[in-house]
Design an enzyme around this catalytic site. Structure first.
Site, PDB file in Angstrom:
ATOM      1  N   GLU A 190      -3.343  84.355  41.964  1.00 51.88           N
ATOM      2  CA  GLU A 190      -2.273  84.950  41.152  1.00 51.88           C
ATOM      3  C   GLU A 190      -2.866  85.640  39.929  1.00 51.88           C
ATOM      4  OE1 GLU A 190       0.690  85.728  41.055  1.00 51.88           O
ATOM      5  OE2 GLU A 190       2.096  84.260  41.824  1.00 51.88           O
ATOM      6  N   ASP A 191      -2.150  86.611  39.398  1.00 47.32           N
ATOM      7  CA  ASP A 191      -2.553  87.199  38.119  1.00 47.32           C
ATOM      8  C   ASP A 191      -2.080  86.329  36.957  1.00 47.32           C
ATOM      9  OD1 ASP A 191       0.065  87.807  38.847  1.00 47.32           O
ATOM     10  OD2 ASP A 191       0.116  89.681  37.742  1.00 47.32           O
TER      11      ASP A 191
ATOM     12  N   ASP B 172       3.725  81.700  34.936  1.00 47.87           N
ATOM     13  CA  ASP B 172       4.619  81.625  33.777  1.00 47.87           C
ATOM     14  C   ASP B 172       5.450  80.334  33.923  1.00 47.87           C
ATOM     15  OD1 ASP B 172       6.895  82.113  32.038  1.00 47.87           O
ATOM     16  OD2 ASP B 172       6.288  84.191  31.926  1.00 47.87           O
TER      17      ASP B 172
ATOM     18  N   PHE C 251       4.240  88.970  26.014  1.00 49.79           N
ATOM     19  CA  PHE C 251       4.369  89.812  27.204  1.00 49.79           C
ATOM     20  C   PHE C 251       3.075  90.597  27.380  1.00 49.79           C
ATOM     21  CE2 PHE C 251       5.670  92.558  30.426  1.00 49.79           C
ATOM     22  CZ  PHE C 251       6.853  92.053  30.961  1.00 49.79           C
TER      23      PHE C 251
ATOM     24  N   ARG D 206      -0.239  98.727  34.944  1.00 46.53           N
ATOM     25  CA  ARG D 206      -1.119  97.946  35.825  1.00 46.53           C
ATOM     26  C   ARG D 206      -2.555  98.463  35.777  1.00 46.53           C
ATOM     27  NH1 ARG D 206       2.102  94.596  39.101  1.00 46.53           N
ATOM     28  NH2 ARG D 206       4.070  95.456  39.836  1.00 46.53           N
TER      29      ARG D 206
END
Ligand code: PRP
Length: 178
Positions: free
Chosen positions: A98-99, A102, A151, A164
Site C-alpha cells: 500500500e502507499d 489511514d 493530507f 501522483r
C-alpha cells in the site's frame, strides 16, 4: 502545482533510502519462500516500482484496485473491489503493498478478501502510516514512515487524481481540499 504544497515531508533521497531498507528486510525475510506481491492501485504504483527493483529475491507481482475514497478527502468506510487479482495465491506467501494506511479499513478488507483464497500467509507493507487514525484492527508488518494527520500527495498519492507524479511526498494546503 507547487504553490498548492505547503511543505515537503519526504524528499526523493529520504524516500529512496527507506525504500531500499524495506526491500532489504523483505528480501531477507522471504529468502526461503516464494513471494507474491499484491499492489493496491492506484496509489502504490510508484512505491511498488522502486521497491520491486530493490528486491534480491524472485517475486510475482499482481494488482488489485479498490475504492473507498473516490475523489473525496474522507473515506466512505465502504470498500469495493474494482479490479481483482489474476494470480492464484492458494498456498503462496502474499505481501500486500500500500502507499498509505489511514483508517485501516481498506487493509482490513483486503486481508479478509485475500484470505478467502487460502494463501500460505499474508503480510502487509505500507510506505506511510497514519497510525493515530486507525479504526480497524490491523497489523502492519513493514512500514516506511509514520505520519501525522495531514493530507499528503505525491509519489503515487493523489488528491482528485492529481499530484501522483510528484517525485516527493508533500503536504497539500488545506485550502485546496477543504
Ligand atoms: C488510499 C490508499 C489506501 C486507502 C487507505 O486509496 O491507497 O488504499 O486509501 O485508506 P484507509 O486506511 O482509510 O482505508 P484511495 O481510495 O485514495 O485510492 P487510490 O490509491 O487510487 O488513490
Amino acid at each position: 502545482m507547487l504553490h498548492k504544497i505547503s511543505a515537503i515531508l519526504f524528499d526523493e533521497n529520504k524516500i529512496q533510502r527507506r525504500v531500499s531498507d524495506l526491500a532489504a528486510q523483505i528480501s531477507k525475510d522471504y529468502e526461503d519462500n516464494d513471494l507474491v506481491i499484491i499492489a493496491v492501485l492506484k496509489g502504490s504504483f510508484v512505491f511498488l516500482a522502486d521497491l520491486c527493483r530493490c528486491f534480491t529475491i524472485p517475486i510475482e507481482i499482481d494488482f488489485i484496485a479498490i475504492s473507498s475514497y473516490g475523489d473525496s478527502a474522507v473515506s466512505s468506510g465502504k470498500v469495493t473491489v474494482k479490479k481483482d487479482i489474476d494470480i492464484d495465491i492458494k498456498g503462496k506467501h502474499v505481501l500486500i503493498v500500500e502507499d498509505i494506511v489511514d483508517t485501516g479499513i481498506s487493509l482490513q478488507y483486503l486481508c479478509d478478501h485475500l484470505l478467502s483464497r487460502m494463501p500460505a500467509s499474508i503480510k502487509s507493507c505500507t510506505l506511510l502510516d497514519k497510525c493515530m487514525k486507525h479504526e480497524a484492527d490491523i497489523k502492519i508488518d513493514y512500514k516506511g514512515f509514520d505520519i501525522d494527520d495531514e493530507f499528503v500527495v505525491g509519489y503515487g498519492l493523489d488528491y482528485a487524481e492529481q499530484f501522483r507524479n510528484l517525485p516527493y511526498i508533500g503536504i497539500l494546503k488545506e485550502e485546496f481540499y477543504k
